[in-house]
Enzyme design. Structure first.
Site, mmCIF file in Angstrom:
data_model
loop_
_atom_site.group_PDB
_atom_site.id
_atom_site.type_symbol
_atom_site.label_atom_id
_atom_site.label_comp_id
_atom_site.label_asym_id
_atom_site.label_seq_id
_atom_site.Cartn_x
_atom_site.Cartn_y
_atom_site.Cartn_z
ATOM 1 N N LYS A 35 0.857 -1.208 0.000
ATOM 2 C CA LYS A 35 0.000 0.000 0.000
ATOM 3 C C LYS A 35 0.887 1.250 0.000
ATOM 4 C CE LYS A 35 -4.225 0.127 1.963
ATOM 5 N NZ LYS A 35 -5.279 0.117 3.016
ATOM 6 N N THR A 85 -10.231 -1.549 13.292
ATOM 7 C CA THR A 85 -10.750 -2.102 14.557
ATOM 8 C C THR A 85 -11.883 -3.066 14.206
ATOM 9 O OG1 THR A 85 -12.225 -0.199 14.720
ATOM 10 C CG2 THR A 85 -10.139 -0.062 15.929
ATOM 11 N N THR A 120 -12.609 4.225 15.187
ATOM 12 C CA THR A 120 -13.740 4.084 16.105
ATOM 13 C C THR A 120 -13.395 3.034 17.138
ATOM 14 O OG1 THR A 120 -15.227 4.602 14.301
ATOM 15 C CG2 THR A 120 -16.198 3.594 16.266
ATOM 16 N N GLU A 150 -13.806 10.372 14.075
ATOM 17 C CA GLU A 150 -14.064 10.835 12.720
ATOM 18 C C GLU A 150 -15.492 10.495 12.322
ATOM 19 O OE1 GLU A 150 -12.249 12.809 10.977
ATOM 20 O OE2 GLU A 150 -14.196 12.771 9.964
ATOM 21 N N ARG A 153 -18.341 10.120 6.057
ATOM 22 C CA ARG A 153 -19.075 9.067 5.362
ATOM 23 C C ARG A 153 -18.314 8.719 4.103
ATOM 24 N NH1 ARG A 153 -23.958 12.498 4.009
ATOM 25 N NH2 ARG A 153 -22.250 14.003 4.153
ATOM 26 N N PHE A 268 -31.386 10.925 6.943
ATOM 27 C CA PHE A 268 -31.330 9.541 7.439
ATOM 28 C C PHE A 268 -32.708 8.989 7.762
ATOM 29 C CE2 PHE A 268 -27.061 9.767 6.814
ATOM 30 C CZ PHE A 268 -26.414 8.602 7.167
ATOM 31 N N CYS A 279 -18.900 0.469 8.973
ATOM 32 C CA CYS A 279 -19.035 1.128 10.272
ATOM 33 C C CYS A 279 -20.281 0.738 11.056
ATOM 34 C CB CYS A 279 -18.971 2.638 10.074
ATOM 35 S SG CYS A 279 -17.346 3.166 9.537
ATOM 36 N N LYS A 339 -23.634 1.503 -0.515
ATOM 37 C CA LYS A 339 -24.421 2.720 -0.732
ATOM 38 C C LYS A 339 -23.882 3.397 -1.972
ATOM 39 C CE LYS A 339 -21.721 6.093 1.793
ATOM 40 N NZ LYS A 339 -21.760 7.169 2.785
HETATM 41 C C1 UDX Z 1 -10.875 2.509 10.323
HETATM 42 C C2 UDX Z 1 -11.306 1.767 11.516
HETATM 43 O O1 UDX Z 1 -11.146 0.451 11.226
HETATM 44 C C3 UDX Z 1 -12.758 1.910 11.817
HETATM 45 O O2 UDX Z 1 -13.017 1.472 13.093
HETATM 46 C C4 UDX Z 1 -13.156 3.277 11.837
HETATM 47 O O3 UDX Z 1 -14.546 3.297 11.962
HETATM 48 C C5 UDX Z 1 -12.733 3.905 10.626
HETATM 49 O O4 UDX Z 1 -11.297 3.793 10.466
HETATM 50 P P1 UDX Z 1 -10.869 2.055 7.807
HETATM 51 O O5 UDX Z 1 -10.029 3.270 7.604
HETATM 52 O O6 UDX Z 1 -11.951 1.814 6.874
HETATM 53 O O7 UDX Z 1 -11.538 2.020 9.239
HETATM 54 O O8 UDX Z 1 -9.886 0.814 8.019
HETATM 55 P P2 UDX Z 1 -9.111 0.057 6.967
HETATM 56 O O9 UDX Z 1 -9.577 0.481 5.624
HETATM 57 O O10 UDX Z 1 -9.146 -1.337 7.421
HETATM 58 O O11 UDX Z 1 -7.610 0.662 7.119
HETATM 59 C C6 UDX Z 1 -6.802 0.379 8.176
HETATM 60 C C7 UDX Z 1 -5.354 0.555 7.672
HETATM 61 O O12 UDX Z 1 -4.479 0.389 8.769
HETATM 62 C C8 UDX Z 1 -4.949 -0.479 6.623
HETATM 63 O O13 UDX Z 1 -4.377 0.187 5.533
HETATM 64 C C9 UDX Z 1 -3.927 -1.337 7.345
HETATM 65 O O14 UDX Z 1 -2.910 -1.811 6.479
HETATM 66 C C10 UDX Z 1 -3.356 -0.366 8.348
HETATM 67 N N1 UDX Z 1 -2.768 -0.982 9.544
HETATM 68 C C11 UDX Z 1 -3.474 -1.906 10.233
HETATM 69 C C12 UDX Z 1 -1.496 -0.550 9.951
HETATM 70 O O15 UDX Z 1 -0.880 0.283 9.322
HETATM 71 N N2 UDX Z 1 -0.961 -1.096 11.084
HETATM 72 C C13 UDX Z 1 -1.635 -2.039 11.805
HETATM 73 O O16 UDX Z 1 -1.107 -2.496 12.832
HETATM 74 C C14 UDX Z 1 -2.925 -2.459 11.377
HETATM 75 C C1 UDX Z 2 -21.326 6.121 8.531
HETATM 76 C C2 UDX Z 2 -21.648 7.418 9.274
HETATM 77 O O1 UDX Z 2 -22.608 8.158 8.544
HETATM 78 C C3 UDX Z 2 -20.378 8.238 9.441
HETATM 79 O O2 UDX Z 2 -20.641 9.405 10.220
HETATM 80 C C4 UDX Z 2 -19.321 7.403 10.172
HETATM 81 O O3 UDX Z 2 -18.135 8.108 10.312
HETATM 82 C C5 UDX Z 2 -19.072 6.127 9.436
HETATM 83 O O4 UDX Z 2 -20.290 5.422 9.245
HETATM 84 P P1 UDX Z 2 -20.923 5.399 6.041
HETATM 85 O O5 UDX Z 2 -20.875 4.025 6.591
HETATM 86 O O6 UDX Z 2 -19.915 5.818 5.057
HETATM 87 O O7 UDX Z 2 -20.895 6.465 7.263
HETATM 88 O O8 UDX Z 2 -22.342 5.524 5.322
HETATM 89 P P2 UDX Z 2 -23.740 6.248 5.555
HETATM 90 O O9 UDX Z 2 -23.887 7.309 4.535
HETATM 91 O O10 UDX Z 2 -23.903 6.591 6.957
HETATM 92 O O11 UDX Z 2 -24.725 5.029 5.179
HETATM 93 C C6 UDX Z 2 -24.661 3.879 5.962
HETATM 94 C C7 UDX Z 2 -25.687 2.883 5.452
HETATM 95 O O12 UDX Z 2 -27.004 3.329 5.780
HETATM 96 C C8 UDX Z 2 -25.658 2.664 3.937
HETATM 97 O O13 UDX Z 2 -25.854 1.294 3.683
HETATM 98 C C9 UDX Z 2 -26.861 3.476 3.446
HETATM 99 O O14 UDX Z 2 -27.421 2.921 2.272
HETATM 100 C C10 UDX Z 2 -27.827 3.306 4.615
HETATM 101 N N1 UDX Z 2 -28.807 4.407 4.754
HETATM 102 C C11 UDX Z 2 -28.348 5.670 5.015
HETATM 103 C C12 UDX Z 2 -30.171 4.109 4.678
HETATM 104 O O15 UDX Z 2 -30.575 2.977 4.453
HETATM 105 N N2 UDX Z 2 -31.067 5.137 4.855
HETATM 106 C C13 UDX Z 2 -30.666 6.418 5.125
HETATM 107 O O16 UDX Z 2 -31.531 7.292 5.284
HETATM 108 C C14 UDX Z 2 -29.255 6.699 5.191
#
Ligand code: UDX
Ligand code: UDX
Length: 471
Positions: A35, A85, A120, A150, A153, A268, A279, A339
């Site tokens: 990466k 996480t 988170t 954070e 979305r 929402f 999430c 979504k």
């Molecule tokens: C992260 C958190 O998992 C989630 O709880 C929070 O809601 C949003 O932020 P996300 O950014 O989507 O979610 O995670 P992910 O896409 O899995 O990225 C995590 C990154 O951390 C990966 O690139 C992974 O390679 C890296 N990582 C993981 C490290 O660099 N060191 C580690 O020890 C573990």
């Molecule tokens: C969510 C939170 O919105 C964001 O604040 C947090 O940081 C990470 O998790 P995300 O998961 O990117 O963000 O998507 P979001 O736009 O919240 O939609 C989540 C899911 O709910 C999707 O599957 C979407 O289709 C669904 N949704 C959303 C509904 O079914 N109805 C709605 O009115 C809104």
């Protein structure tokens, strides 16, 4: 300020790029060397608007990518932890990556640092991070641990970061809070928004955003509670949609009525096949289990999750009721991402439904504007990946709408009708107006609204007009 962001996933990459755009010098760290090389070579591993521009703008200048966590810590005043996480079998948040990062940070503390949770995490995590860093020999006054959740979305991550409704800083010392105030100052003093090259302001964004300083525990809870509340709102409107279907009411009208109450708000409140993503599903389970650990049975969250599961079963029943038997049926599917606006299929209701329909013996032709590549890795049988929405509809017994991509709502209905074997559309995202669909000759089923068909429309048109009782 020199900032290190550990974990270049959705949250880390977006946060790092945006911190650089605020004027900070950022080292984005990841333990996935592939990466790091991809990011250094200009690749953008996730589908996010404005992210390619920001990475292009700052790569090699205020933004560097590294696999060397300790060097990044030594060079930085603030270290943001944005590693994954993921949920454990039991649904708790797996914090082992956070712990291993905390251990590594401890060995590289060479002056006062703040260590900030961006991922988170459940309440108490900041206490544990502090304990781990102390346990690994860092002097107590050489660092502080904070929580800075954070709320971005996927699909609008960059603008959500730069135009947030609020910035939450969970810090248990004024010294630590002051550093975070300084980091976000270009947003909170509004100076960022005055810049010519600022990322454009989305409609409805309030600037400057408020910065809310709380304790670390409160900030950790704000994140879990916010996601749980949003998911609850979705499950609530889906439950109301089920009642609308039972009594012949229109959930969109109901949402307009309840959403106009400023205490409820219109956002929402979109009924559909349920929420998904990386999430909501995992954060609800994690919040549920941390509440239980604290001795509180948060049963409301069980019901939120149960309604969400049930929404998919209800949709499957709708498909069966429309087609009678499913074995051997060819179904067109629009949408695989969890979504609209993202290529992410993590916990996607669309993918879960396609898997269930393949299980029932259906042949699926699926189209998604961005997520097909990722979906190919999990949907390995019974699914053809179509090059367009019209190709997905070609020769299908029915068309299913599973993801709320804007482009699906703008399709040429005549062309769609001509492609389908039977003009049956089952919409899990209420993208169309039932009257318009009936007028175009479709039999149309949606969520929380009465089904529509040319026959039903003709019958309604010919029925003698009923006088509305004067109120
Ligand atoms: C992260 C958190 O998992 C989630 O709880 C929070 O809601 C949003 O932020 P996300 O950014 O989507 O979610 O995670 P992910 O896409 O899995 O990225 C995590 C990154 O951390 C990966 O690139 C992974 O390679 C890296 N990582 C993981 C490290 O660099 N060191 C580690 O020890 C573990
Ligand atoms: C969510 C939170 O919105 C964001 O604040 C947090 O940081 C990470 O998790 P995300 O998961 O990117 O963000 O998507 P979001 O736009 O919240 O939609 C989540 C899911 O709910 C999707 O599957 C979407 O289709 C669904 N949704 C959303 C509904 O079914 N109805 C709605 O009115 C809104």
């Amino acid at each position: 300020m020199r900032i290190a962001v550990v974990g270049s996933g959705y949250v880390g990459l977006v946060a790092g790029a945006c911190f650089a755009d605020l004027g900070h010098d950022v080292i984005l760290v990841d333990n996935d060397q592939q990466k790091v090389s991809a990011l250094r070579s200009g690749q953008v591993p996730i589908h996010e608007k404005f992210l390619p521009e920001l990475l292009q703008r700052h790569r090699g200048k205020r933004l560097e990518f590294s696999g060397d966590l300790q060097a990044a810590v030594r060079a930085s005043s603030a270290i943001f932890i944005a590693v994954g996480t993921p949920p454990t079998e039991q649904g708790e948040a797996d914090l082992s990556y956070v712990e291993s990062v905390a251990r590594s940070i401890s060995a590289a503390i060479n002056g006062y640092k703040i260590v900030v949770e961006k991922s988170t995490v459940p309440v108490y995590t900041s206490d544990w991070v502090r304990k781990i860093i102390l346990r690994n020999a860092a002097p107590p006054d050489s660092f502080d641990v904070a929580s800075n959740p954070e709320f971005l979305r996927e699909g609008s991550a960059v603008t959500d970061f730069l135009y947030p409704d609020r910035i939450v800083v969970g810090a248990d010392s004024e010294r630590c809070a002051a550093v975070l105030r300084q980091i976000y100052a270009p947003l909170t003093d509004g100076s960022y928004y005055g810049r010519k090259d600022a990322i454009p302001r989305p409609d409805g964004a309030h600037i400057p955003p408020p910065l809310i300083v709380t304790s670390a525990k409160s900030a950790e809870l704000i994140k879990h509670a916010s996601n749980a509340f949003l998911a609850m709102k979705i499950s609530f409107v889906n439950a109301v949609a089920s009642i609308c279907e039972a009594v012949g009411a229109n959930v969109e009208q109901v949402c307009q009525g309840i959403g106009s109450d400023s205490r409820i708000g219109p956002r929402f409140l979109s009924p559909g096949i349920g929420y998904g993503g990386s999430c909501f599903p995992k954060d609800l389970m994690a919040f549920r289990s941390v509440a239980r650990e604290c001795g509180y049975e948060f049963r409301l969250l069980d019901e939120v999750m149960r309604i969400n599961e049930e929404q998919r079963q209800r949709f499957l029943r709708k498909v069966r009721n429309a087609l009678w038997t499913l074995r051997g049926k060819r179904l067109g599917v629009l949408g695989l991402a969890f979504k609209g606006g993202t290529d992410d299929i993590r916990e996607s209701p669309a993918v879960l439904l396609v898997q269930a329909l393949v299980q029932e013996g259906c042949q699926i032709a699926a189209y998604d504007p961005a997520a097909s590549q990722r979906a190919r890795e999990v949907l390995t049988a019974g699914v053809d990946f179509a090059a367009s929405a019209y190709d997905a509809a070609a020769g299908a017994d029915a068309l299913l709408i599973l993801t709320e991509w804007e482009e699906f709502a703008a399709l040429d209905l005549k062309q769609l009708h001509s492609k389908l074997k039977y003009p049956i559309v089952i919409d899990g995202r209420n993208l169309y107006d039932p009257r318009v669909m009936a007028a175009h000759g479709f039999t149309y089923y949606s969520v929380g609204r009465t089904s529509a068909s040319p026959e039903a429309q003709a019958a309604a048109a010919s029925a003698p007009a009923r006088k509305l009782k004067k109120s």
